[in-house]
Design an enzyme around this catalytic site. Sequence first.
Site, PDB file in Angstrom:
ATOM      1  N   GLY A 140       0.798  -1.217   0.000  1.00  9.82           N
ATOM      2  CA  GLY A 140       0.000   0.000   0.000  1.00  9.82           C
ATOM      3  C   GLY A 140       0.832   1.269   0.000  1.00  9.82           C
ATOM      4  O   GLY A 140       0.557   2.200  -0.755  1.00  9.82           O
ATOM      5  N   ASN A 158      -8.193   4.470   8.327  1.00  4.98           N
ATOM      6  CA  ASN A 158      -7.673   3.249   8.939  1.00  4.98           C
ATOM      7  C   ASN A 158      -7.812   3.198  10.458  1.00  4.98           C
ATOM      8  O   ASN A 158      -7.749   2.138  11.047  1.00  4.98           O
ATOM      9  CB  ASN A 158      -6.201   3.071   8.551  1.00  4.98           C
ATOM     10  CG  ASN A 158      -5.383   4.296   8.863  1.00  4.98           C
ATOM     11  OD1 ASN A 158      -5.820   5.425   8.661  1.00  4.98           O
ATOM     12  ND2 ASN A 158      -4.180   4.100   9.388  1.00  4.98           N
ATOM     13  N   GLN A 179      -7.992   0.322   3.141  1.00 11.19           N
ATOM     14  CA  GLN A 179      -8.906  -0.263   4.127  1.00 11.19           C
ATOM     15  C   GLN A 179     -10.280  -0.546   3.535  1.00 11.19           C
ATOM     16  O   GLN A 179     -11.102  -1.211   4.162  1.00 11.19           O
ATOM     17  CB  GLN A 179      -9.044   0.662   5.345  1.00 11.19           C
ATOM     18  CG  GLN A 179      -7.786   0.843   6.156  1.00 11.19           C
ATOM     19  CD  GLN A 179      -7.354  -0.432   6.891  1.00 11.19           C
ATOM     20  OE1 GLN A 179      -8.110  -1.382   7.049  1.00 11.19           O
ATOM     21  NE2 GLN A 179      -6.098  -0.450   7.321  1.00 11.19           N
ATOM     22  N   SER A 197      -3.929  -3.210  -0.955  1.00  9.34           N
ATOM     23  CA  SER A 197      -2.842  -4.018  -0.414  1.00  9.34           C
ATOM     24  C   SER A 197      -3.310  -5.445  -0.154  1.00  9.34           C
ATOM     25  O   SER A 197      -4.459  -5.687   0.205  1.00  9.34           O
ATOM     26  CB  SER A 197      -2.377  -3.368   0.893  1.00  9.34           C
ATOM     27  OG  SER A 197      -1.523  -4.238   1.579  1.00  9.34           O
ATOM     28  N   HIS A 250      -1.976  -7.827   2.136  1.00 11.96           N
ATOM     29  CA  HIS A 250      -1.978  -8.433   3.474  1.00 11.96           C
ATOM     30  C   HIS A 250      -3.113  -7.941   4.360  1.00 11.96           C
ATOM     31  O   HIS A 250      -3.321  -8.452   5.450  1.00 11.96           O
ATOM     32  CB  HIS A 250      -0.611  -8.251   4.152  1.00 11.96           C
ATOM     33  CG  HIS A 250      -0.339  -6.886   4.654  1.00 11.96           C
ATOM     34  ND1 HIS A 250      -0.367  -6.550   5.979  1.00 11.96           N
ATOM     35  CD2 HIS A 250      -0.039  -5.744   4.003  1.00 11.96           C
ATOM     36  CE1 HIS A 250      -0.084  -5.264   6.129  1.00 11.96           C
ATOM     37  NE2 HIS A 250       0.116  -4.763   4.940  1.00 11.96           N
ATOM     38  N   THR A 291      12.173  -7.152 -10.352  1.00 15.41           N
ATOM     39  CA  THR A 291      11.570  -8.471 -10.528  1.00 15.41           C
ATOM     40  C   THR A 291      10.318  -8.606  -9.677  1.00 15.41           C
ATOM     41  O   THR A 291      10.308  -8.235  -8.507  1.00 15.41           O
ATOM     42  CB  THR A 291      12.587  -9.573 -10.166  1.00 15.41           C
ATOM     43  OG1 THR A 291      13.690  -9.471 -11.056  1.00 15.41           O
ATOM     44  CG2 THR A 291      11.965 -10.954 -10.288  1.00 15.41           C
ATOM     45  N   CYS A 331       1.282   1.596  12.006  1.00 16.04           N
ATOM     46  CA  CYS A 331       2.349   2.352  11.354  1.00 16.04           C
ATOM     47  C   CYS A 331       2.738   3.577  12.162  1.00 16.04           C
ATOM     48  O   CYS A 331       3.901   3.911  12.258  1.00 16.04           O
ATOM     49  CB  CYS A 331       1.927   2.804   9.965  1.00 16.04           C
ATOM     50  SG  CYS A 331       1.767   1.425   8.841  1.00 16.04           S
TER      51      CYS A 331
END
Lengths: 385, 389
Positions: A70, A150, A180, A200, A202, A238, A327
Amino acid sequence: MKVYLDNSSTTRPRDEVIDEVCHMLKVQYGNPSSLHRMGLEVEKRIESSRKTIADFLKCDKDEIFFTSGGTESNNIAVQGIINKNIRRGNHIITTKFEHSSVLSIAKHYESKGLKVTYLDLDEYGMINLEQLEDSINEGTILVAIMMVNNEIGSILPINDINEVIKSKNKNTKIHVDGIQAFSKLDIDLRKLNIDTFSFSSHKVHGPKGVGGLYVKKDVILEPIIYGGNQERGIRSGTENVPGIIGFGKAVDILKEKYKKEAEDIKRVKDYFVKKIIDNIEDVKVNSLLDDRCAPHILNVSFIGVRGEVLLHYLEDNGVYVSTASACSSHGKGKSHVLKSIGLKDEEIEGAIRFSFSHYNTLEEIDYAAQTLEQSVKDIRRITMR
Amino acid sequence: MDKVISVSFGEVALKGQNRYFFENKLVRNIKNIARGMGETKVYKEQSKIYIEAEEEYKEELIKRLRRIFGIVNISPSYRIEKDIDEIKKHSLKLLEEVRSKRGIKTFKVDVNRADKRFQPNSVELAKEVGAYILSNSEGFTVDVHNPEAYIYIDIRTNCYIYTEKIKAFGGLPVGTNGKGLLLLSGGIDSPVAGFMIAKRGVEISAVHYHSYPFTSERAEEKVKALAEILTNYCGKIKLFSVNLLNIQKEINEKCPEDEMTIISRRFMMKIAEKIAMKEEIDALITGESLGQVASQTIKGINVTNSSVKLPVLRPLIGMDKVEITEISKEIGTFETSILPFEDCCTVFLPKHPVTRPKLEDIEESEKALDNEKLVEDAIDKMEVYEIRP
């Protein structure tokens, strides 16, 4: 008992996702850029994940780009739009309660001379559309705004916001942080008609280290990462193949289940809120309890209790929650989100974010509520004299 | 010619009968830090220690040697035969090496003749080497008062020549001066206090107090990280981690609010003393500095001190915060110390702590508590960690 109520920080990956990730590591470990068959097979699988996600968000496959998560998606979009359009204007708009990834970018460009408007929030975590309209001018190149906050879960009316923007300055781009919101709300990117949208893996029971960015067809971003031109130059490097395939699998499952799961989560949350309100005194629920709030997020202040202490009490009994978002808890100081919606200091100090998933059972919720009640009581007995 | 690292130690050599004990301890401490640094050989030669080491490890080895207490100077040296021609030749070579590195002009030859049988004597040898250098090179001059470079010549069993003396911390080898138990919080002061006492040869153990779940587990991780940094100087540390919450709760309920801090501190001392007794440790070490916080007034320290019989070493007592901070930066604990986790002292911080407590009053207040049992319980539940470098 272990009760995980920190699903806005990250979620438990589904078993099917883990199997796919392992398979990609053990068997299909080729590099999608390789010319040989092993590379080609992996490339096909990536494209199939892209298709799954594009279908889920109702957009074209070519509009989905894979990133490392994210934060990177927000960076690629916001910086990419600013850098591409800086000659046309030097003003952007965001809100006071954005995620730190967006706020930090805004602060960084502000220090280099860009003008930034930070929109105010009301006590429910809603912006004022008139303030937005007044802020937009000829030189406004971007509005960066989240779909779901969030920490408190409030849902911003992206449709109305976009209408205001486009009617005032049709050249102004809009980036939506959908991290979210993804898998919790109905999202139809074709109808929304926004420019970029970040999400995102996860947060939706996929693996960590992978995310996505929707970029509308005619929108051009200036890349911030240079290299081998993977992801059509938007994100060189990659590909995180196991991550992308795992993410694809997670969304594949969501496609069938997300509506029902979101409803289940909402039911679990409502059940929990009722227990808190009925059994614990001196609490303030900071999240809205109606459909202006995402189903999985609940923010509550326990007056006279330090959030961090409560967190450790709960963890000691197997219940996992957050104070501010995971975070920002690394940074010092108080939650900028709770401050932005006008909470008092003691309400911010005592705030806990509970965030739910479909894995949470009513039995778990009973246990968590009971533990919570007891912990708050204990802490208050110790600290209030 | 071989390249070796020579190590000189000041105070250690002066310890009379104990000299060998100190020297042998130092050799052992050096061997410990040299582990994993390739093939090394450590030997003594007339009150200096020499280390033969592989070239690629030397830089790291010198860095680690600087952290060994007891060492005063470290010099990368040439070991050569005790032969005048050899000495002259290599002295010139070494001086040319210095010039190519930092463009010097003036030099001085400094001879130390531990082997008195060697002729000529120090003064004459210095003159001869100086003269040789002057007549076999260009652009050098001798300056005996303020030279830009020294050529040091040590005549021992072998002859060693070197130009550099890298300063180390000095002090005494850890393990030569008994054991101390450091009260290690997460702050800036206590690691510095531990460092300073370890420097006097004391083997360090540490006790940490926390108030989980009122404090974070990360705060304990931080203390472990601090202890790990200290192990660079004083070798492995046994860390005792004690939960103080029950005691704090009791004090909170049964004693006057303004005495919270001072009574807690007395408990910390009592618990530390009990651990020290069990571990055969001879002294407690704290990072107290006079007047820094309310509990560190003279009266406060007096009351804290009266809770134990063991001597309490307070190496920072007369230092300012700025001085302490400087040391913590030098020894590398500062960055970890300032990480923002709560320690147990701040949880129950009274609004107006007593700054001039009277022992009788405090002892009277403590009568409300079952002191013995509280101390015992805390020790029963404590966790012990071995922290290794």
